[in-house]
Design an enzyme around this catalytic site. Structure first.
Site, PDB file in Angstrom:
ATOM      1  N   ARG A 123      -5.628   9.435  -1.463  1.00  0.00           N
ATOM      2  CA  ARG A 123      -5.184   9.630  -2.850  1.00  0.00           C
ATOM      3  C   ARG A 123      -6.391   9.728  -3.780  1.00  0.00           C
ATOM      4  NH1 ARG A 123      -2.840   5.376  -5.100  1.00  0.00           N
ATOM      5  NH2 ARG A 123      -3.340   3.996  -3.384  1.00  0.00           N
ATOM      6  N   HIS A 172       0.878  -1.175   0.000  1.00  0.00           N
ATOM      7  CA  HIS A 172       0.000   0.000   0.000  1.00  0.00           C
ATOM      8  C   HIS A 172       0.913   1.222   0.000  1.00  0.00           C
ATOM      9  CE1 HIS A 172      -2.992   2.913   1.143  1.00  0.00           C
ATOM     10  NE2 HIS A 172      -3.934   1.984   1.146  1.00  0.00           N
TER      11      HIS A 172
END
Ligand code: FAD
Length: 573
Positions: free
Chosen positions: A258, A236
């Site tokens: 994001r 991640h």
């Protein structure tokens, strides 16, 4: 050693294990169901840690075909297409079940429809959520429902070994150890569901809960079962980097940051993702993690050796409102997520690989079913954020339905193979017979080897070196004992057992990574950087037999769509 008998034994109590229990109970309330779990039911595992949310095609304009195509393309054409189809169609049913039958309540739009947010790597905003702490809502409701049904719970019971029947042809149960007393328990069962949730905690930076140490994968390897896609370990991009003194380092800052427009900056304060992918920060996790690793390797790093995520341009008030949990987590470590910058590093998050299983969750071993992160094939080379909890809840439910049906037709209790039981007890007691040593440096070295040689960017020499180091470390562990001779709540002993599982799984990961000579999804080989021929995609199938690994490549069956084609109509595409 105690012995107990049950119709159905479920190993693990995350989304997969609890759904399996609820569905099996619904199918046949008279079944004797036992859940054995390493931690406390409802409090352990990664489903509780789910932050961002749950992918499901519900909104007008979205479709299961679109969700399917995102999953297949995200997985670099390696997923089993039938499993992926079951995931996307099953998710629709499961989210309604979570809300309407089990009592979850997810965030809503002003018109009452479910709010769905953006996650990276998807062509539609389809992630259902409860703020940014979705897993707590899901696990609390699931645990209440399990408690209400009187299902037998063996909490703080660790599964040690799958036990075949004496004739080897089917499952007979599982050897457990009661963590509180140190007593061994042979749970004899007519069927078993494996749902211990994988968990790549062998890497220096990692996100999963501390109770996860690939025990299920290690047990499956030792039982001679085939595992697929083990080289596919997802990093991640945004693990918190708060220094080595805190266990918060490595924990994840959710994908929605994001997805909603957060920027990644290098140590010099420059945005860099556009140079790597036109989708910039919204590219899939594999691409973003690799780009970050490249920036780090080039030395453009922050004080702790990572990079920054910056959200302030989205308005600190908005960030505080939308990402309350993340803002608080960062504040705990002295970072201002809403208005400043937070240091981040790619962190090992999820194993796409696992036990091979079918659409009905059956494995190669009769009577053994598997679901959730212990399994492989649903995600292929890369998992989309939001598809993890969908996987565990969809297939956990399927496993419960199917095992109940199977039990109606099969399954007297089988006589367990006592030699396996004796061998597993001897193996577990081994650290009490060795001279006491320090496990800490073994763990640290494991973290370093996996990060440096079997991590985000790999090559042949590094993988060979890594494999050698892992074998040597495993040998070192075998001759390292624990100093405290008690069996009761002996966490050093359990640390030893965790390391044993992790080393077993790590060696299989390195072995598969060395065999795959192409780069796709989460697996990047610097010595084979060229894009593979997707039409010739094949997955790795690894076994561990007679102390050795063996591996074969199995062609992917493009049962629904071939590379280059799509299920979407021209208008929808
Ligand atoms: C921080 C974090 C955030 C995440 N966010 C998201 C997200 O937003 N969206 C998403 O889709 N996915 C997310 N994921 C991934 C998701 O959590 C997992 O894919 C999914 O929950 C796995 O479910 P599971 O039931 O297979 O395993 P888990 O929920 O991890 O459960 C495993 C269970 O097995 C037990 N166990 C382990 N070993 C043994 C043993 N030897 N004996 C007995 N029991 C054992 C554990 O104690 C636990 O109860 C996230 C993961 C993490 C770590």
């Amino acid at each position: 050693m105690q012995e107990l008998e049950t119709d159905l034994l479920i190993l693990g109590a995350g989304g997969a294990g609890l759904f399996a229990a609820l569905h099996a109970h619904a199918a046949n309330p008279t079944l004797g169901i036992t859940i054995a779990v390493k931690g406390l039911l409802g409090k352990c595992g990664c489903t509780r840690m789910v932050q961002g949310g749950y992918n499901v095609a519900l909104a007008a304009g979205d479709s299961v075909e679109r969700h399917f195509m995102d999953t297949i393309e995200g997985g670099a054409w390696l997923p089993d297409q039938e499993l992926a189809w079951r995931l996307v169609t099953g998710a629709v049913e499961r989210v309604h079940e979570l809300e309407n039958e089990l009592g979850c309540f997810f965030d809503r739009n002003p018109d009452g429809t479910l709010h769905q947010k953006a996650f990276a790597g998807q062509t539609f905003d389809r992630t259902v959520h409860k703020g940014d702490l979705t897993g707590i809502e899901i696990m609390n409701r699931l645990a209440e429902q399990v408690w209400a049904r009187g299902i037998r719970r063996l909490e703080e019971h660790r599964a040690l070994e799958l036990v075949r029947a004496r004739d080897g042809g089917r499952i007979a149960g599982c050897l457990l150890v009661d963590v509180r007393t140190g007593e061994f328990v042979l749970a004899r069962a007519r069927a078993v569901v494996l749902a211990t949730g994988g968990g790549p905690t062998m890497y220096k930076y990692h996100t999963p809960s501390g109770d996860k140490s690939c025990d299920g994968l290690a047990m499956a390897l030792r039982a001679g079962l085939p595992l697929r896609d083990l080289e596919m370990v997802q990093f991640h991009p945004t693990g918190l980097l708060a220094g080595p003194h805190t266990r918060m380092t490595g924990t994840v800052l959710e994908e929605g940051l994001r997805g909603s427009g957060g920027h990644l900056l290098n140590g010099g304060g420059e945005r860099f993702m556009q140079a790597y992918d036109p989708r910039a920060e919204r590219a899939t996790r594999d691409i973003v993690s690799r780009a970050m690793f490249a920036e780090m390797r080039a030395g453009r790093t922050t004080p702790h050796g990572g990079l920054y995520i910056s959200m302030a341009h989205l308005g600190p008030e908005n960030v505080r409102r939308e990402f309350k949990g993340m803002v608080e987590r960062c504040a705990d470590c002295g970072f201002d997520l809403a208005g400043g910058r937070v240091e981040v590093v790619p962190t090992a998050h999820y194993m796409m690989g696992g036990v091979e299983f079918g659409l009905d969750c059956r494995t190669e071993l009769d009577g053994l079913f598997a679901a959730g992160e212990d399994t492989g094939g649903v995600h292929g080379a890369n998992r989309l954020g939001g598809n993890g909890v969908a996987n565990s809840t969809v297939f956990g439910g399927v496993a419960g339905d199917e095992v109940a049906e199977w039990l109606a037709l099969h399954g007297e209790l089988a006589e367990p193979d006592r030699a396996t039981v004796d061998g597993a007890i001897a193996a577990a007691l081994r650290p009490f017979e060795q001279p006491a040593g320090d496990l800490h440096p073994i763990r640290e070295e494991l973290h370093e080897v996996m990060w440096n040689d079997v991590g985000i960017v790999r090559d042949g020499p590094g993988l060979r070196r890594g494999l050698g180091l892992l074998e040597a470390l495993h040998e070192r562990l075998r001759v390292t004992g624990v100093s405290d001779a008690t069996f009761r709540f002996n966490l050093t002993w359990h640390d030893w057992l965790n390391l044993d599982s992790l080393l077993q799984a790590s060696r299989a990961i390195a072995y598969a990574a060395l065999a795959r000579k192409d780069s796709r999804g989460a697996h990047w080989r610097d010595d084979f950087p060229q894009r593979p021929d997707l039409g010739a995609s094949a997955f790795t199938r690894i076994r561990f037999d007679g102390g050795q690994h063996s591996l074969e490549f199995v062609p992917v069956a493009f049962t629904r769509v071939r590379p280059g084609a799509t299920l979407l109509t021209k208008a929808a595409a």
